[in-house]
Design a protein around this motif. Sequence first.
Motif, PDB file in Angstrom:
ATOM      1  N   ARG A 209      -4.093   5.378  -0.770  1.00 16.38           N
ATOM      2  CA  ARG A 209      -4.036   4.410   0.423  1.00 16.38           C
ATOM      3  C   ARG A 209      -5.145   3.304   0.098  1.00 16.38           C
ATOM      4  N   PHE A 210      -4.891   2.119   0.675  1.00 21.70           N
ATOM      5  CA  PHE A 210      -5.735   1.016   0.537  1.00 21.70           C
ATOM      6  C   PHE A 210      -5.868   0.347   1.969  1.00 21.70           C
ATOM      7  N   LEU A 211      -7.038  -0.357   1.929  1.00 18.47           N
ATOM      8  CA  LEU A 211      -7.613  -1.214   3.176  1.00 18.47           C
ATOM      9  C   LEU A 211      -8.184  -2.433   2.795  1.00 18.47           C
TER      10      LEU A 211
ATOM     11  N   PHE B 116     -10.544  -2.017  -0.512  1.00 14.55           N
ATOM     12  CA  PHE B 116     -10.930  -0.487  -0.505  1.00 14.55           C
ATOM     13  C   PHE B 116      -9.537   0.395  -0.846  1.00 14.55           C
ATOM     14  N   ILE B 117      -9.906   1.018  -2.032  1.00 14.33           N
ATOM     15  CA  ILE B 117      -8.704   1.960  -2.349  1.00 14.33           C
ATOM     16  C   ILE B 117      -8.974   3.299  -2.536  1.00 14.33           C
ATOM     17  N   LEU B 118      -8.402   4.444  -2.025  1.00 17.16           N
ATOM     18  CA  LEU B 118      -8.481   5.732  -2.202  1.00 17.16           C
ATOM     19  C   LEU B 118      -7.439   6.373  -3.211  1.00 17.16           C
TER      20      LEU B 118
ATOM     21  N   ALA C  84     -10.867   4.393   7.507  1.00 19.23           N
ATOM     22  CA  ALA C  84     -10.422   3.434   8.533  1.00 19.23           C
ATOM     23  C   ALA C  84     -11.454   2.575   9.012  1.00 19.23           C
ATOM     24  N   SER C  85     -10.828   1.344   9.544  1.00 14.27           N
ATOM     25  CA  SER C  85     -11.638   0.130   9.855  1.00 14.27           C
ATOM     26  C   SER C  85     -11.163  -0.279  11.283  1.00 14.27           C
TER      27      SER C  85
ATOM     28  N   ASP D 163      -6.211  -8.691  12.341  1.00 15.02           N
ATOM     29  CA  ASP D 163      -7.216  -9.746  11.625  1.00 15.02           C
ATOM     30  C   ASP D 163      -8.237  -8.961  11.043  1.00 15.02           C
ATOM     31  N   THR D 164      -8.385  -9.270   9.708  1.00 16.84           N
ATOM     32  CA  THR D 164      -9.560  -8.732   8.681  1.00 16.84           C
ATOM     33  C   THR D 164     -10.792  -9.197   9.088  1.00 16.84           C
TER      34      THR D 164
END
Length: 589
Positions: free
Chosen positions: A149-151, A158-160, A197-198, A203-204
Amino acid sequence: MVRRSQKRKLQKVTGLCRPEEGLRVKRSCPSCGPEPGGEEKKGRGNPVSIQLFPPELVEHIISFLPVRDVVSLGQTCHYFHEVCDSEGVWRRICHRLSPRLREQGSGVQPWKRAAILNYTKGLYFQAFGGRRRCLSKSVAPVLAHGYRRFLPTKDHVFILDYTGTIFFLKSALVSSTLGQKRACCYVVLCHGAKDFASDPRGDTVYRKYLYVLATREQPGVVDTAHSQSCDCVEVYLQSSGQRVFKITFHHAMSFKQMVLVGLETQRTLLLLTEEGKIYSLVVNEAQLDQPHSYTGQLTLRKVSHDLPHLRVACMASNQGSTLYITDQGGVYFEVHTPGVYRDLFGTLEAFDPTYQQMPLPVSLPAKVLFCALGYNHLGLVDEFGRIFMQGSNRYGQLGTGDKMDRGEPTQVHYLQRPVALWCGLNHSLVLSQRSDFSKELLGCGCGARGRLPGWPRGSASFVKLHIKVPLYASSLCPTRECLYMLSGHDIEHHPAYRDLPASRVVGTPKPSLGAEAAQDPEGVAAQACEPYLGQIHSCPTLQECMETTKVIVGWMPLMATQEDFFWEALDMLQRAFGGVGQGPPTPDS
């Protein structure tokens, strides 16, 4: 003379072939028997079967081939299929791709899965602004075991990976004069992570904190023989990667997914257990960076309390609603604001502001596999690969060809079997795979600020975007500045679509002319062609008009015979007016 004598000596010792002929290796299968006509070829030399070589030597030689060549070689015959599919070959390939990897993981073929995960991993992005718009690849963490996953956040990504390690691509968004963005460096944020999560808004800018669901050894019992691991939620600052908050749960509770709902002062964490139950925890982000203890109460969510027989498989959320998918493919909704409820269902009759956690069932004719949840619209994909859209359609973000809101799931007939689906504020994206296994990106809705490359005015139906999609793209996430695409292929986890029964195919895709007129009294199909007509109208010459029409014919959901007819007719018109027919456009055009 010395070289010639050495060559003769080698041929005499080996006895493989005559001096005037080179070494000829014979490939044969154990079940195929001797090669036909072998007695007639005795005068040409004795061919050597590949089976005479030790299996370890053959595996060692094949392991130096590229991954794609190994897969192709395994499709030539039964013998090479067994050799190329053996774990010994993939173990050597995996060590070559990821020398630091020591554990292969779990599964039926763990080394093959690990090698393919590391071969196909990648993070790509394309900026919406700037003079030069092309696809770029970020720096790949060497220690990462595939990308799960990525965020993207305001400044970083961020990469998992599949071992539970989160990588912090620090200063990942570095602008240049050409509008390109490249990841500069990366660090390991934490280990043992299950999910992260965030802020659920698109919108970042609002993503100040990163919430990580992880497993940690319980303090005080690590050195004892009965050490216990507990799940916890850790909160990190996205700007620096510093941990500012931690919540530890009882060791008897095990979670597998986490999403966020609500705004900063009333942030709600929804935690999904291994048994399919939902628990919630309210956190005030304004108090996270203060140096004092914080106590929260973990409560059972309404959907698990009122419907205890339901086993939730996964969930999605935004700032005002939550969607649950059960293990049986059922869909349930939680809507927390009246505005979003009106956009999703078209009415406020059943909305109760005092009972916002009431789960609302969504009726669909088949089992739902995955979903995408936007601000005021959503998309669902069932087990047959059909896409259903629901909610606000002010900008055409449902892809139905019009701008009429839908209060219930509506099928998009010309799209099937998507790889990924994404819903944003007022546009939607679909990652699709073609018959030749190449990928393409389709989009609909608002096209402002370049969010639909190639379609600045937007579109009410899904159109092919001007983006080069990686071959192994598996998920996507656009931001205000650029579009991210995660690349990776997991041989054990992929959507297994079923074929639609013949009794349910009638009337769904490609209806006849009479049926289409009866099902489309308002001219919805004609409205879907308006963006195409605008492109043709903007062509300055007849030759460009013909070429543009050919490309548009390739985009439209037509049968193969219809496409061939239109392309041949356009070629005839070009030749009649003095142009040169180019034939059907290639898939890359």
